[in-house]
Enzyme design. Sequence first.
Site, PDB file in Angstrom:
ATOM      1  N   LYS A   1       6.503  -1.976   1.411  1.00 40.79           N
ATOM      2  CA  LYS A   1       5.146  -1.339   2.634  1.00 40.79           C
ATOM      3  C   LYS A   1       4.320  -1.985   2.261  1.00 40.79           C
ATOM      4  CE  LYS A   1       3.384   3.394   2.688  1.00 40.79           C
ATOM      5  NZ  LYS A   1       3.649   3.079   4.402  1.00 40.79           N
TER       6      LYS A   1
ATOM      7  N   GLU B   1      12.012   2.561  14.704  1.00 41.78           N
ATOM      8  CA  GLU B   1      10.924   3.543  13.763  1.00 41.78           C
ATOM      9  C   GLU B   1       9.664   3.312  14.683  1.00 41.78           C
ATOM     10  OE1 GLU B   1       9.812   2.625   9.654  1.00 41.78           O
ATOM     11  OE2 GLU B   1       9.390   0.759  10.158  1.00 41.78           O
TER      12      GLU B   1
ATOM     13  N   TYR C   1       0.956  -0.655  -0.570  1.00 37.16           N
ATOM     14  CA  TYR C   1      -0.148  -0.040   0.308  1.00 37.16           C
ATOM     15  C   TYR C   1       0.410   1.242  -0.572  1.00 37.16           C
ATOM     16  CZ  TYR C   1       0.599   0.950   5.061  1.00 37.16           C
ATOM     17  OH  TYR C   1       1.251   1.650   6.350  1.00 37.16           O
TER      18      TYR C   1
ATOM     19  N   ARG D   1      -7.877 -20.458  -1.859  1.00 35.18           N
ATOM     20  CA  ARG D   1      -7.269 -20.187  -0.990  1.00 35.18           C
ATOM     21  C   ARG D   1      -5.690 -21.487  -0.626  1.00 35.18           C
ATOM     22  NH1 ARG D   1      -5.391 -21.282   4.549  1.00 35.18           N
ATOM     23  NH2 ARG D   1      -4.394 -19.155   5.670  1.00 35.18           N
TER      24      ARG D   1
HETATM   25  N1  PDD Z   1       2.987   4.786   7.670  1.00 36.88           N
HETATM   26  N2  PDD Z   1       7.107   3.998   8.823  1.00 36.88           N
HETATM   27  C1  PDD Z   1       6.574   3.109   9.050  1.00 36.88           C
HETATM   28  C2  PDD Z   1       6.046   1.908   9.861  1.00 36.88           C
HETATM   29  C3  PDD Z   1       4.963   3.388   8.662  1.00 36.88           C
HETATM   30  O1  PDD Z   1       4.068   2.852   8.592  1.00 36.88           O
HETATM   31  C4  PDD Z   1       5.496   4.607   7.781  1.00 36.88           C
HETATM   32  C5  PDD Z   1       3.822   5.162   6.922  1.00 36.88           C
HETATM   33  C6  PDD Z   1       6.463   4.982   7.909  1.00 36.88           C
HETATM   34  C7  PDD Z   1       6.632   6.896   7.036  1.00 36.88           C
HETATM   35  O2  PDD Z   1       6.759   6.561   5.868  1.00 36.88           O
HETATM   36  P1  PDD Z   1       6.019   7.955   5.146  1.00 36.88           P
HETATM   37  O3  PDD Z   1       7.161   9.020   5.376  1.00 36.88           O
HETATM   38  O4  PDD Z   1       6.435   7.671   3.635  1.00 36.88           O
HETATM   39  O5  PDD Z   1       4.759   8.160   5.180  1.00 36.88           O
HETATM   40  C8  PDD Z   1       7.395   4.912   8.283  1.00 36.88           C
HETATM   41  C9  PDD Z   1       1.333   5.552   6.811  1.00 36.88           C
HETATM   42  C10 PDD Z   1       1.432   6.639   6.674  1.00 36.88           C
HETATM   43  C11 PDD Z   1       0.396   4.688   7.424  1.00 36.88           C
HETATM   44  O6  PDD Z   1       0.430   3.463   6.956  1.00 36.88           O
HETATM   45  O7  PDD Z   1      -1.020   4.999   7.174  1.00 36.88           O
END
Ligand code: PDD
Length: 287
Positions: free
Chosen positions: A149, A182, A33, A100
């Site tokens: 992601k 993070e 995503y 599945r």
């Molecule tokens: N999340 N680290 C994680 C684990 C994240 O899920 C996100 C962003 C970030 C920051 O990434 P960016 O600057 O590209 O938004 C770092 C999004 C916003 C979410 O899951 O809603």
Amino acid sequence: MSRIAYVNGAYQRHTDAAVHIEDRGFQFADGVYEVCEIRHGFIVDLTRHLNRLDRSLREIRIAWPMTRTALVVVIREVLRRNRIRNGLFYIQVTRGAARRDHVFPAEGTPSTLVVTAKRTDASLIARKNAVGIRAITVPENRWDRVDVKTVGLLANVLARQAAKEEGAQEAIFVEPDGTVKEGAATNVWIVDRDGTLRTRHADHGILRGITRTTLMDVAASVGIDIEERAFSVEDMLAAREVFITAATSICFPVVAINGKVIANGHPGSVSQKIREAFFDIAEKTAI
Ligand code: PDD
């Protein structure tokens, strides 16, 4: 006005929009995503977000659901139909719907594409920027490819919920040796005791945030040096400033961690300076 979502070729009322019960996103979290900010009618950092989507798809071997140009058309249409001037859009691509089975479905199974958008509450964001947020630390318990992601966010969900239950707004993952990773949905930064702006290097251990990358351009433009170097919980608690970044929040100051006040307990000047310059420096694509 009802909200509109795009699902596999059709614009639908948000309340009616659905994917198949055997969608692999639902069954296995087998998808990726992106979340991207819209501000003053512009998409912020679209190119970088689409580049990361491309990387995520390649890393887990899902085909693009349509061309990149077509996806931008869909994004714009969703934003227009929802009349978004300030908010977010969300894209999810999964390996599609199939009976599945853990192994990949048959060649040619179409990937699922969902695009949604929502408005954000500018006053809530302004309040968090003015007073700062609180965070907790939690042990890192995610897999070692969090640079991709994916929608597999259970550990992040549980961490955020733990933060909420402790009266905080973010949970920060920490390795067993005390090194900061993070946030549950953000990258973490400190201005250390020597006044150096630091964030940990982006390897497989964290998501390389787009806000993080653009913040480096912003810092350069306002004359602030950045060091990509890991720091410990101890360094963080002793820092002059701590802040978190994400497309949803740009740059929220953190004023307390695990109940311990950071510096004087007020948002710092570095995060404020960066936040103010951010939109000018970021890439802006008109809707
Ligand atoms: N999340 N680290 C994680 C684990 C994240 O899920 C996100 C962003 C970030 C920051 O990434 P960016 O600057 O590209 O938004 C770092 C999004 C916003 C979410 O899951 O809603």
